[in-house]
Design a protein around this motif. Sequence first.
Motif, PDB file in Angstrom:
ATOM      1  N   ALA A  24       0.338  -1.349  -0.186  1.00 26.24           N
ATOM      2  CA  ALA A  24      -0.046  -0.074  -0.007  1.00 26.24           C
ATOM      3  C   ALA A  24       0.990   1.168  -0.247  1.00 26.24           C
ATOM      4  CB  ALA A  24      -0.863  -0.144   1.450  1.00 26.24           C
ATOM      5  N   LEU A  43      -5.205  -0.772  -1.598  1.00 26.09           N
ATOM      6  CA  LEU A  43      -5.332  -2.314  -1.314  1.00 26.09           C
ATOM      7  C   LEU A  43      -6.539  -3.089  -2.342  1.00 26.09           C
ATOM      8  CD1 LEU A  43      -5.829  -4.225   1.260  1.00 26.09           C
ATOM      9  CD2 LEU A  43      -7.672  -2.235   2.349  1.00 26.09           C
ATOM     10  N   ALA A  96      -8.668   0.865   3.883  1.00 24.01           N
ATOM     11  CA  ALA A  96      -7.800   0.976   2.854  1.00 24.01           C
ATOM     12  C   ALA A  96      -7.604   2.757   3.541  1.00 24.01           C
ATOM     13  CB  ALA A  96      -8.698   1.450   1.662  1.00 24.01           C
ATOM     14  N   VAL A 100      -4.584   6.091   0.169  1.00 23.85           N
ATOM     15  CA  VAL A 100      -4.546   4.013  -0.002  1.00 23.85           C
ATOM     16  C   VAL A 100      -5.622   4.227  -0.730  1.00 23.85           C
ATOM     17  CG1 VAL A 100      -4.224   1.704   0.588  1.00 23.85           C
ATOM     18  CG2 VAL A 100      -3.096   3.966   1.833  1.00 23.85           C
ATOM     19  N   HIS A 159      -9.076   1.987  -2.405  1.00 29.41           N
ATOM     20  CA  HIS A 159      -9.450   0.346  -1.876  1.00 29.41           C
ATOM     21  C   HIS A 159      -9.955  -0.454  -4.048  1.00 29.41           C
ATOM     22  CE1 HIS A 159     -12.865  -2.916  -1.584  1.00 29.41           C
ATOM     23  NE2 HIS A 159     -11.405  -3.015  -1.581  1.00 29.41           N
TER      24      HIS A 159
END
Length: 289
Positions: free
Chosen positions: A153, A159, A207, A218, A220
């Motif tokens: 990540a 993610l 995330a 980050v 997802h």
Amino acid sequence: MTILVTAASGALGHLVIDALLARGVAPSEIVAGARTPAKADDIAERGVTIVPLDYDDAASVEAAFVGVDRVLLISGSEVGKRAAQHQAVIDAAVRAGVKQIAYTSLANVERSSLVLAPEHLATERAIAESGLPATILRNDWYAENYAANLDQAAATGVLLSATRGGRVSAAARADYAEAAAVALIGDAHIGEVYELAGDPLTYDEIAAAMGRALGRDVEHRDVSAADLRAALESAGLDAGTIDFLTGLDEGIAAGDLDLEDPTLAALIGRPTTPLVEVLRAARGSEPAS
């Protein structure tokens, strides 16, 4: 009262010992069973008795129960061997006449599709059939498991999962350890089956927690199972690991690890540890500004 903690040299076992001592159990009343006793030297330095205990060595299991009143059976790590390994501990506990056996099982185990579930359920049934006074601790996912995703990540800002909006009620290993310690002190928890969980989170929320721990965004990305498998293959993972991870995401999508249950927080007397704190600790980082 003497409490035996199996697999005490592992991460969860160490934390259970910590929690027992913190709650006032004398070191002389704790026995730490370890496959490799040398890995529990730090526990011995605190005055706790260390005994050899290998689930595959019946003689060591039998010897570990001498003088024991209560036992925490921490589930083994060798999937496919655990039911037989656990049965050896249960049989020794019966012969020793222990006053309580507590077992670290799995959330939603009676309906779970996860590959981990059948051996946990078999162990629960073996304990019930043994007639031992028992406490079943059905732990949800360990929040520390997400630390394995942090490097990727951090590098990619992504993610990846195939969880289709499913939630995971993960909690810190220390939270589960403290609950186990509470369950072993006194008789109030004998006969109980506890579903233990933290706050349920989607992978979007997981995330976001990773992003706060890393100090960067980050995202997802929820992909198909086929695309997830392809990504894992490209990363060089072996077939067994890929099967486990894709099966895990399938189970999460089906709700296998989705629990809204306050029992864990009630047992430990405080809110469960937020995921971002677990990830920061794993990363060894300070909170991002």
